[in-house]
Design an enzyme around this catalytic site. Structure first.
Site, mmCIF file in Angstrom:
data_model
loop_
_atom_site.group_PDB
_atom_site.id
_atom_site.type_symbol
_atom_site.label_atom_id
_atom_site.label_comp_id
_atom_site.label_asym_id
_atom_site.label_seq_id
_atom_site.Cartn_x
_atom_site.Cartn_y
_atom_site.Cartn_z
ATOM 1 N N SER A 165 -59.229 17.820 -85.922
ATOM 2 C CA SER A 165 -58.586 17.413 -84.663
ATOM 3 C C SER A 165 -58.667 15.705 -84.648
ATOM 4 C CB SER A 165 -58.763 18.109 -83.439
ATOM 5 O OG SER A 165 -57.873 18.040 -82.253
ATOM 6 N N ASP A 261 -50.679 26.417 -84.213
ATOM 7 C CA ASP A 261 -51.169 25.036 -83.701
ATOM 8 C C ASP A 261 -49.984 24.435 -83.160
ATOM 9 O OD1 ASP A 261 -52.517 22.662 -82.806
ATOM 10 O OD2 ASP A 261 -53.226 22.530 -85.017
ATOM 11 N N HIS A 293 -55.414 26.238 -82.917
ATOM 12 C CA HIS A 293 -56.054 24.908 -83.409
ATOM 13 C C HIS A 293 -57.540 25.062 -83.410
ATOM 14 C CE1 HIS A 293 -56.204 20.609 -83.413
ATOM 15 N NE2 HIS A 293 -57.199 20.675 -82.260
#
Length: 321
Positions: A165, A261, A293
């Site tokens: 991320s 995601d 995610h």
């Protein structure tokens, strides 16, 4: 307004991640737990915390696999945690457990970087802290650094960056900086970007086009990076016009995307743009079907997480002498 009212009123609400109250109080809603370094009984991976920036009181957590000979050289991973630049640390149980598993499976030495977070320390501070950590790691290339594990066991010709991320965003930018600022004896072979936090003004692929969703994403980005020029700022959109993808300072890139995601299309866009950029390396992308995610951190024992771990381990060891 009295102080009690100010402390209870919320100026910024990005639940379920973080809230900031009108009196300036920052309330992190996730990623606040920490665990100490230890010899992990499950993997026999040892860990310890080392200060890399005394002036900013910043540390990194080092990981060393079991049965490592004193002078055995292992691939070196520098890892950057996720959390939207505002939550989580290198010392949380989530990342501690993940690095233990990864180091054990891949038989690598790892440095998990803690960096200062927004909003108290807005971007680009996290990038500068991360580069300071890279330089600290690289100070061991001659075997004369301050940390014995790195002096003895790190192969500085086989260095990798990775993150998830926001941490994947940082890993990309560290590789870009490596392309500009060569560090003698420090060879970054590749980067692994897991569900990278990239965005942009114009939707790509199947990204949400809803004005409110995109405005909310921009609001969060500006919250972490108040000095930004917007969503085509290269910090968050490495594929924007005038970007420097071709100068990426490594030979191999592995991108992971998760089908469910909302950042998935942007991961594919990065992959395609990197291939078109004139960069001379090899890029690969893997999409995990049916997953959300950072699913591999939430459910590390699921089948897709296991497949991801094996793929990453192979990436780190494919050029092993």
């Amino acid at each position: 307004m009295d102080s009690t009212t100010a402390s209870s009123e919320v100026a910024h609400d990005f639940s379920p991640l973080i809230k900031v109250h009108k009196d300036g109080k920052v309330e992190r809603l996730r990623g606040t737990d920490i665990v100490p370094p230890s010899l992990d009984p499950k993997t026999n991976v040892d860990s310890k915390d080392v200060v890399y920036s005394p002036e900013n009181n910043l540390s990194a957590r080092l990981y060393l696999p079991k049965n490592t000979n004193q002078n055995q050289k292992l691939p070196l991973l520098v890892y950057f945690h996720g959390g939207g630049f505002c939550i989580e640390t290198a010392f949380s149980p989530t990342y501690h457990n993940y690095l233990n598993d990864l180091v054990s499976e891949a038989n690598i030495i790892a440095v998990s970087v803690d960096y200062r977070r927004a909003p108290e320390h807005p971007l680009p501070i996290a990038y500068e802290d991360s580069w300071d950590a890279v330089k600290w790691v690289a100070s061991h290339v001659d075997g004369n650094g301050s940390e014995d594990w790195l002096n003895r066991n790190a192969d500085f010709q086989r260095v990798f960056y990775s993150g998830d991320s926001a941490g994947a965003n940082i890993a990309h930018h560290m590789a870009i900086r490596n392309g500009r600022e060569i560090i003698d004896g420090f060879n970054v072979v590749g980067i692994v970007l897991i569900h990278p936090y990239f965005w942009g003004v114009e939707p790509v692929g199947s990204e949400p086009t809803d004005v409110k969703i995109r405005a909310g994403t921009e609001r969060f980005w500006r919250f972490t990076c108040p000095s930004t020029s917007g969503l085509d700022d290269p910090w968050v959109n490495p594929c924007a016009d005038g970007s420097s993808l071709a100068s990426l300072g490594c030979a191999r890139v592995l991108v992971f995307a998760a089908e469910k995601d909302f950042l998935c299309p942007r991961g594919w866009f990065y992959y395609e743009k990197l291939k078109e950029s004139g960069w001379g390396g090899h890029v690969e992308i893997v999409e995990s079907k049916g997953e959300q995610h950072v699913f591999h951190l939430i459910n590390p024992t699921c089948e897709n997480a296991g497949s991801m771990l094996k793929k990453i381990c192979s990436f780190f060891n494919q050029d092993k002498p």
